[in-house]
Design a protein around this motif. Sequence first.
Motif, PDB file in Angstrom:
ATOM      1  N   ARG A  56       0.865  -1.184   0.000  1.00  0.00           N
ATOM      2  CA  ARG A  56       0.000   0.000   0.000  1.00  0.00           C
ATOM      3  C   ARG A  56       0.906   1.240   0.000  1.00  0.00           C
ATOM      4  N   LEU A  57       0.770   2.125  -0.989  1.00  0.00           N
ATOM      5  CA  LEU A  57       1.666   3.271  -1.129  1.00  0.00           C
ATOM      6  C   LEU A  57       0.989   4.575  -0.711  1.00  0.00           C
ATOM      7  N   PHE A  58       1.759   5.399  -0.013  1.00  0.00           N
ATOM      8  CA  PHE A  58       1.369   6.767   0.311  1.00  0.00           C
ATOM      9  C   PHE A  58       2.513   7.658  -0.155  1.00  0.00           C
ATOM     10  N   LEU A  59       2.213   8.618  -1.010  1.00  0.00           N
ATOM     11  CA  LEU A  59       3.262   9.329  -1.729  1.00  0.00           C
ATOM     12  C   LEU A  59       3.377  10.787  -1.314  1.00  0.00           C
ATOM     13  N   SER A  60       4.600  11.197  -1.009  1.00  0.00           N
ATOM     14  CA  SER A  60       4.916  12.612  -0.910  1.00  0.00           C
ATOM     15  C   SER A  60       5.331  13.104  -2.282  1.00  0.00           C
ATOM     16  N   GLY A  61       5.112  14.372  -2.522  1.00  0.00           N
ATOM     17  CA  GLY A  61       5.544  14.955  -3.776  1.00  0.00           C
ATOM     18  C   GLY A  61       7.004  15.362  -3.731  1.00  0.00           C
ATOM     19  N   PRO A  62       7.508  15.990  -4.798  1.00  0.00           N
ATOM     20  CA  PRO A  62       8.876  16.520  -4.783  1.00  0.00           C
ATOM     21  C   PRO A  62       9.074  17.420  -3.568  1.00  0.00           C
ATOM     22  N   SER A  63      10.257  17.359  -2.960  1.00  0.00           N
ATOM     23  CA  SER A  63      10.448  17.988  -1.667  1.00  0.00           C
ATOM     24  C   SER A  63      10.575  19.504  -1.750  1.00  0.00           C
ATOM     25  N   PHE A  64      10.210  20.145  -0.663  1.00  0.00           N
ATOM     26  CA  PHE A  64      10.359  21.580  -0.479  1.00  0.00           C
ATOM     27  C   PHE A  64      11.681  21.814   0.246  1.00  0.00           C
ATOM     28  N   SER A  65      12.568  22.564  -0.367  1.00  0.00           N
ATOM     29  CA  SER A  65      13.907  22.767   0.214  1.00  0.00           C
ATOM     30  C   SER A  65      14.456  24.105  -0.232  1.00  0.00           C
TER      31      SER A  65
ATOM     32  N   ALA B 119      -3.070  18.934  -6.137  1.00  0.00           N
ATOM     33  CA  ALA B 119      -3.855  18.674  -7.340  1.00  0.00           C
ATOM     34  C   ALA B 119      -3.365  17.451  -8.095  1.00  0.00           C
ATOM     35  N   ALA B 120      -2.068  17.185  -8.032  1.00  0.00           N
ATOM     36  CA  ALA B 120      -1.502  16.036  -8.745  1.00  0.00           C
ATOM     37  C   ALA B 120      -1.893  14.710  -8.114  1.00  0.00           C
ATOM     38  N   GLY B 121      -2.309  14.746  -6.841  1.00  0.00           N
ATOM     39  CA  GLY B 121      -2.748  13.515  -6.188  1.00  0.00           C
ATOM     40  C   GLY B 121      -1.791  12.949  -5.170  1.00  0.00           C
ATOM     41  N   TYR B 122      -0.798  13.721  -4.761  1.00  0.00           N
ATOM     42  CA  TYR B 122       0.105  13.253  -3.713  1.00  0.00           C
ATOM     43  C   TYR B 122      -0.625  13.247  -2.368  1.00  0.00           C
ATOM     44  N   ASP B 123      -0.150  12.388  -1.460  1.00  0.00           N
ATOM     45  CA  ASP B 123      -0.799  12.202  -0.170  1.00  0.00           C
ATOM     46  C   ASP B 123      -0.165  13.021   0.949  1.00  0.00           C
ATOM     47  N   HIS B 124       1.013  13.590   0.691  1.00  0.00           N
ATOM     48  CA  HIS B 124       1.828  14.132   1.777  1.00  0.00           C
ATOM     49  C   HIS B 124       2.826  15.112   1.169  1.00  0.00           C
ATOM     50  N   LEU B 125       3.299  16.044   1.982  1.00  0.00           N
ATOM     51  CA  LEU B 125       4.371  16.953   1.572  1.00  0.00           C
ATOM     52  C   LEU B 125       5.629  16.641   2.363  1.00  0.00           C
ATOM     53  N   LYS B 126       6.777  16.698   1.694  1.00  0.00           N
ATOM     54  CA  LYS B 126       8.066  16.435   2.336  1.00  0.00           C
ATOM     55  C   LYS B 126       8.884  17.723   2.355  1.00  0.00           C
ATOM     56  N   LEU B 127       9.336  18.102   3.545  1.00  0.00           N
ATOM     57  CA  LEU B 127      10.172  19.284   3.707  1.00  0.00           C
ATOM     58  C   LEU B 127      11.604  18.876   3.979  1.00  0.00           C
ATOM     59  N   HIS B 128      12.509  19.488   3.226  1.00  0.00           N
ATOM     60  CA  HIS B 128      13.941  19.280   3.397  1.00  0.00           C
ATOM     61  C   HIS B 128      14.571  20.550   3.972  1.00  0.00           C
ATOM     62  N   PRO B 129      15.846  20.521   4.343  1.00  0.00           N
ATOM     63  CA  PRO B 129      16.482  21.716   4.919  1.00  0.00           C
ATOM     64  C   PRO B 129      16.604  22.859   3.919  1.00  0.00           C
ATOM     65  N   GLY B 130      16.893  24.035   4.489  1.00  0.00           N
ATOM     66  CA  GLY B 130      17.197  25.202   3.671  1.00  0.00           C
ATOM     67  C   GLY B 130      16.050  26.169   3.487  1.00  0.00           C
TER      68      GLY B 130
ATOM     69  N   ALA C 149      -0.845  24.193   3.179  1.00  0.00           N
ATOM     70  CA  ALA C 149      -1.089  22.764   3.387  1.00  0.00           C
ATOM     71  C   ALA C 149      -2.284  22.534   4.296  1.00  0.00           C
ATOM     72  N   LYS C 150      -2.413  23.328   5.341  1.00  0.00           N
ATOM     73  CA  LYS C 150      -3.545  23.175   6.251  1.00  0.00           C
ATOM     74  C   LYS C 150      -4.856  23.559   5.564  1.00  0.00           C
ATOM     75  N   GLU C 151      -4.809  24.589   4.738  1.00  0.00           N
ATOM     76  CA  GLU C 151      -6.016  24.990   4.002  1.00  0.00           C
ATOM     77  C   GLU C 151      -6.472  23.881   3.057  1.00  0.00           C
ATOM     78  N   LEU C 152      -5.516  23.164   2.470  1.00  0.00           N
ATOM     79  CA  LEU C 152      -5.830  22.110   1.502  1.00  0.00           C
ATOM     80  C   LEU C 152      -5.945  20.730   2.153  1.00  0.00           C
ATOM     81  N   ASP C 153      -5.709  20.665   3.451  1.00  0.00           N
ATOM     82  CA  ASP C 153      -5.824  19.412   4.211  1.00  0.00           C
ATOM     83  C   ASP C 153      -4.902  18.330   3.662  1.00  0.00           C
ATOM     84  N   ILE C 154      -3.633  18.683   3.503  1.00  0.00           N
ATOM     85  CA  ILE C 154      -2.628  17.696   3.122  1.00  0.00           C
ATOM     86  C   ILE C 154      -1.542  17.709   4.194  1.00  0.00           C
ATOM     87  N   PRO C 155      -1.201  16.556   4.793  1.00  0.00           N
ATOM     88  CA  PRO C 155      -0.209  16.541   5.861  1.00  0.00           C
ATOM     89  C   PRO C 155       1.193  16.828   5.334  1.00  0.00           C
ATOM     90  N   PHE C 156       2.039  17.343   6.224  1.00  0.00           N
ATOM     91  CA  PHE C 156       3.412  17.641   5.827  1.00  0.00           C
ATOM     92  C   PHE C 156       4.350  17.359   6.993  1.00  0.00           C
TER      93      PHE C 156
END
Length: 454
Positions: free
Chosen positions: A138-147, A166-177, A190-197
């Motif tokens: 079972r896959l849960f996908l983060s999109g390209p990372s925010f860095s 909009a693309a259908g990712y399940d999660h946001l990934k934050l990297h340093p910087g 993210a909170k407005e769109l109800d997507i966890p990060f």
Amino acid sequence: MKHPVLFVAICLLSFTYLQAQVQVIQNVHVLSMEDDSILENQAIRVENGKIVEVVPMTKVARRPNETIIEGNGAYVFPGLAEFHSHIPVAQSGNTQLQEEAMWLYLANGVLRVRGMIGHASHLPLKARIEAGTLPGPRLFLSGPSFSGGSVSSPEQAAQMVRDEKAAGYDHLKLHPGLEMDEFLVIAKTAKELDIPFGGHVSLDVGLKASLENGYKSIEHMDGYVEALLPDYSKVFDSDVAGPFTMLLVGEVDMDKLPELVQMSLDHKVWIAPTLTLFDRYFGSKPAEEYRNIPEMKYMSAAQVQNWINAKTPYEEAGILTKENVQPYLDFRNKLLMTLHQAGVPVLMTSDSPQVFNVPGFSIHHEIELMSDAGMSNYEILKSGSINPALYFEEEGQWGVIKKGASADFVLVKENPLKDLETLKTPIGVMMKGAYYDRNRLDLELAKIESNHQR
């Protein structure tokens, strides 16, 4: 292939037939994970990929045209998770490495995976698994990372959040910087769109601001060491701090920890320890000694060499001595247990495939390290079953063995509450009603090994 559409259609029909038929897994002992009790001598009836009943063998009502899977006294539990993975990217449409990773997870009883570095090629991979044309967890996908490298302004960051949702990712990934203003707009959108990060903690943001503004998961328990330092300015000098602030761990002020623990509880954060990443990547064992450990045969020689190349500079700089490493690893174990015992929920994570962590196999190393740190067998199993479902607010739908839940579970020889070693060699794996016995799992492992002959 001459008729790819026909091939896909046959696969779909085969999978649909497999799910539609009634299957009974009999003569098994069930660890449902609703609690730490074992239901002995049970049968699990599966229909259309769902568990329809779990009953004692003495009460099994036989039905026509049902498929019997003989358990022979095996123990059944809901399987494991890898909730910090780096799913391979399909290069020029070549999905081989992705498909291999899915089998490596299944062969090790890993039935749910959270991807934490996203790529557009992960979305069709997930679609194939959900359609039944490709076996996989079972896959849960983060999109390209925010860095610092991918974010150029608050406005661009907000648009990036909207695009990933909009693309259908399940999660946001934050990297340093990330700068503080960039981080705050990511959190707000993210909170407005109800997507966890969640993810790493940027130095300019810090742990407290990350907690207060909605991080759902702190990957690698990042940010805690930095938040415990009397002089935070030292973290900005990488030569002084070392990787993940390793070299400053002797300066932490433990009197600050209770406040951070309470903040973690108040803001309902989850922690992803990835103990094995630090043990292998930043441990004192030389990189070269990992080249020929057994599970490396499932990775390409180039990948293994890349991992060796990633660790070697730290060794050559004299950073990864036992004198530097051991206090840091000891602190991480203490931090994990302090957070865990206070009630901060833990996710089973190993950061695979990442430096010397082979998909599936690395989860067993993670489990050993969680046990060494002091977690009970039940709590370890919970971090890979009940907890991932809770994380995505899908409690009871999977990660548990009970009526109405998805038929996702693993058969092992011994009671995993008493013997964690048994998890390494599943007898069989059922994923959404599709059953793969040990022979099938070994066949797929052999294929992967043959693809990467040295």
